[in-house]
Every structure is written in C-alpha cells, then in structure tokens.
Design an enzyme around this catalytic site. Structure first.
Site, PDB file in Angstrom:
ATOM      1  N   CYS A  45       0.808  -1.221   0.000  1.00  0.00           N
ATOM      2  CA  CYS A  45       0.000   0.000   0.000  1.00  0.00           C
ATOM      3  C   CYS A  45       0.838   1.267   0.000  1.00  0.00           C
ATOM      4  O   CYS A  45       0.358   2.329  -0.392  1.00  0.00           O
ATOM      5  CB  CYS A  45      -0.950   0.020   1.192  1.00  0.00           C
ATOM      6  SG  CYS A  45      -2.215  -1.264   1.135  1.00  0.00           S
ATOM      7  N   HIS A 105      -9.038   4.074  -1.629  1.00  0.00           N
ATOM      8  CA  HIS A 105      -7.689   3.526  -1.451  1.00  0.00           C
ATOM      9  C   HIS A 105      -7.297   2.700  -2.677  1.00  0.00           C
ATOM     10  O   HIS A 105      -7.270   1.463  -2.623  1.00  0.00           O
ATOM     11  CB  HIS A 105      -7.676   2.676  -0.186  1.00  0.00           C
ATOM     12  CG  HIS A 105      -6.332   2.125   0.195  1.00  0.00           C
ATOM     13  ND1 HIS A 105      -5.144   2.548  -0.361  1.00  0.00           N
ATOM     14  CD2 HIS A 105      -5.998   1.162   1.109  1.00  0.00           C
ATOM     15  CE1 HIS A 105      -4.144   1.882   0.176  1.00  0.00           C
ATOM     16  NE2 HIS A 105      -4.631   1.030   1.066  1.00  0.00           N
ATOM     17  N   CYS A 130       0.535   2.284   6.606  1.00  0.00           N
ATOM     18  CA  CYS A 130       0.729   0.871   6.923  1.00  0.00           C
ATOM     19  C   CYS A 130       0.738   0.062   5.643  1.00  0.00           C
ATOM     20  O   CYS A 130       0.118   0.449   4.644  1.00  0.00           O
ATOM     21  CB  CYS A 130      -0.371   0.377   7.865  1.00  0.00           C
ATOM     22  SG  CYS A 130      -2.047   0.507   7.201  1.00  0.00           S
TER      23      CYS A 130
END
Length: 389
Positions: A91, A345, A375
């Site tokens: 990510c 996202h 994260c």
C-alpha cells in the site's frame, strides 16, 4: 547538501473499484498517463528534463504488468529518453516512490524526478497476482510462523482488540472521514489537486449523509469461524463502513532540487524534510505506522507537537486509532480533508494521493510541518516529514 522539493502534485478523482465504477472503463496505463500529462502541463516543466519516473503499483499482473509506469510515461507523451520504473512496497508503493525520487535528488543522481502510482482494482482485483493454489510466502515463512499469517482484515480486528478500540469508535471515525471529505469538496479544497478525467470530476465513494446509525447496521466484514477459534479476543467490529473501499485511481508529484526549482522559476509546495521505513510484526501487520512515526521524528529532530498536519492512511479505522493511542497525536490534525475510508484507497496510487492532498492542505492552512505515514502488508510502514518553504 542539496534539498528536494515538491513543485506540483495532482491526482485523478477516485472511482469505485468495481465493474460499474466511474473509472472502470479506463485502462490503468491511461489512468496514470493522465496524471503524468497533467503534472507536466500544470508545472510547465520541459519533460526532456525529467531524469526518472518512479511509480507504485501493487498487483503487477495483467493490465498492470510489464512496468506499467514506463508505458504510462510513453502514453502521456513524455520523451522516449525519459526512463521509468515500477516499485512495490504494497500500500505504500507510491510513497516509497516519493522517498526514492527525493533521495535521488538529494544525492545528486537526479535533478528532476516524478513519483507516482496507479491501481485499477476494478480491472485488476486484489490478489490477481497470486494464482489459485500458489503460495507466495514459501516454506521459510511457514517455518517461522507455524500458526500461519492472516489477511489484513483479521489484522485490523486484532489491532482493535489489542488497543481496546470498540465498534462505536471505529464507526465514528469513519463518519468523520466522510464529513471532512464532503466539506473539503464543497469548499473547493480539492480543485487544485484533482485532474478530472472523462467527465469524472469527484471522488465516487464519499458519502456525506452517512451516520453512525447507518454504519452500526453493517455486518462484520471478516468473520471466520477458524480465526474466531484461534483468536477469541476478536470482537468482529471491522465492517465495510469503517474500512477503506476498493478503488481505481492514479496520482503523481513532481520532485526536484530546490536550486532547480529556483532556476526554473517554480514555487515549491513543500520541502521533503525527512524519511523513515520500518518493519513490524507481520501478524498484526498494520502497526508499523507508530514506530515509523517515532523514527522519522527522531531523524528529523522535530517533536510531535510541532507537526501541524498528519496524513495517516485509513486502511482501517482501527489502524489510525491505534496509531493515535501510541503516538498521542491530536486527531484534529489528522486527515483534515478526509482519508481513504471516504476518498478511497487505490493501492498503488494511495501514497502519492496522500502526498498530493497533504501538500495542498499545507498551503491552504499555512502549515509549517506535516507528517505522512502508511501501513503496508507484511508488517511494513513508510513515514516522511514535509516542510513549508
């Protein structure tokens, strides 16, 4: 020592990562190409001067295979002489691209670089790069973690349990994200950063009318009897409402040496001050943002209280709320224009999406210092500090 500054930052609107999403018809190469083209146009920089384009993509398979960043640069019309590469820190892939671009500038390897990212989760769903029946971890990981690692949703539940974060807290945080994002859109605060694409002008997942009452009616997203037996402490409070959705989108920032910006007559949005990356427990997986924050503050020599704005990726409400407990940061300074729960996202694009939103928020609010952290799967996290110039 040379410094590195951001002089322009753009992103697409973020679409739902589903076949009926507003951007599902757009090939991921074209999503990224649109931001690269817009970045060059808005900055006025001669693309011949770009030393490298570094892009993040997580599921590098199918339409996102074969070094997507290179073909996006070519599709955007950049000269063939401009190189490009695609990186994967899950990510945080495009935040890592920012780190690499800035570090290249500071070291003297680059004068001008682009950091960017893309993910089309409608066309290349999560885990598309792992064929059914294949093990991406190998026997060494199985031996080191004999009880087995877990999916991110289970990690989010374990975090909620460990930090005693209840369903009401997580839902309230999610509602706040939507309301801040809606207010930012209504106030025109995203206008400078968003590059409309094929009639899509706004983020598709923002729900200004949602409420804690609505979210309270959602069922747990990750309940599994096997994990329930293994982890009796889990209360199963993570839902689709207090976690980020799946999305399509792209983003890009233009990084250069401060002296280069001055020579070109460009006004920086922010200076890239300090960087840190860290590993953490791959079972909890998403807790690295706390030690990464501590690490980058220590490297920068800046106390937490001097940070005016934070961007902490909202993969799950529990992640941000646990980070806040560990750091003591003021939630009023966190994701002030909403976060991934509302804005979306799109995995590989999220790092530079956060950076884009952050540098524009810094200018709008007159912030001196800002901190971004994300994260990442596998127990990883990136953190960086930006400074107004």
């Amino acid at each position: 020592m040379r410094d590195a500054v951001i002089v322009e930052a753009v992103r697409t609107p973020v679409g739902k990562g589903k076949p009926n999403g507003a951007l599902a018809h757009v090939h991921p190469v074209e999503l990224l190409a649109h931001t690269l083209r817009t970045l060059v146009e808005r900055s006025g920089v001669d693309p011949e001067l770009i030393d490298d384009v570094i892009g993040g993509t997580v599921d590098q398979v199918g339409e996102q295979a074969m070094n997507t960043t290179r073909y996006a640069a070519l599709s955007a019309g950049l000269p063939e002489s401009v190189p490009a590469t695609t990186v994967d820190r899950q990510c945080g892939s495009s935040q890592q691209a920012v780190h690499f671009a800035a570090q290249g500038v500071v070291s003297g390897a680059y004068d001008i670089a682009v950091a960017c990212g893309v993910e089309s989760m409608s066309r290349v769903p999560m885990w598309s790069n792992v064929p059914e029946g294949k093990d991406p971890f190998g026997p060494g990981i199985a031996a080191r973690y004999p009880e087995g690692l877990v999916p991110q949703g289970i990690s989010a539940e374990l975090i909620a349990a460990k930090w005693s974060i209840g369903r009401g807290q997580m839902d309230a945080f999610a509602v706040s994200s939507h309301r801040k994002a809606a207010a930012a859109w209504d106030a025109g605060l995203f206008d400078a950063e968003v590059a409309p694409l094929e009639g899509v002008t706004r983020d598709e997942c923002v729900r200004p009318d949602t409420s804690t009452e609505v979210l309270a009616g959602l069922r747990p997203a990750y309940h599994d009897p096997v994990f329930a037996e293994r982890f009796p402490q889990i209360e199963w409070n993570v839902t689709a409402g207090n976690a980020s959705p799946v999305n399509d989108g792209a983003s890009a920032v233009l990084v250069m040496a401060g002296e280069t910006a001055a020579k070109l007559g460009l006004r920086p949005l922010a200076r890239l001050h300090s960087f840190a990356v860290t590993g953490s427990d791959p079972l909890l997986m998403l807790t690295g943002v706390a030690p990464a924050t501590e690490k980058v503050l220590r490297r920068a020599g800046i106390p937490l209280g001097d940070i005016d704005l934070f961007e902490v990726n909202e993969a799950f409400s529990s992640v941000v709320l646990a980070w806040q407990q560990e750091t003591g940061a003021d939630l009023a300074k966190v994701n002030v224009h909403g976060g991934a729960i509302a804005l979306g996202h799109p995995l590989g694009a999220s790092g530079t999406r956060l950076t884009t939103t952050l540098v524009h928020a810094m200018r709008e609010r007159g912030a001196r210092y800002a901190l971004q952290t994300m994260c990442e799967a596998g127990g990883l996290a990136n953190a960086m500090i930006l400074e107004r110039v």
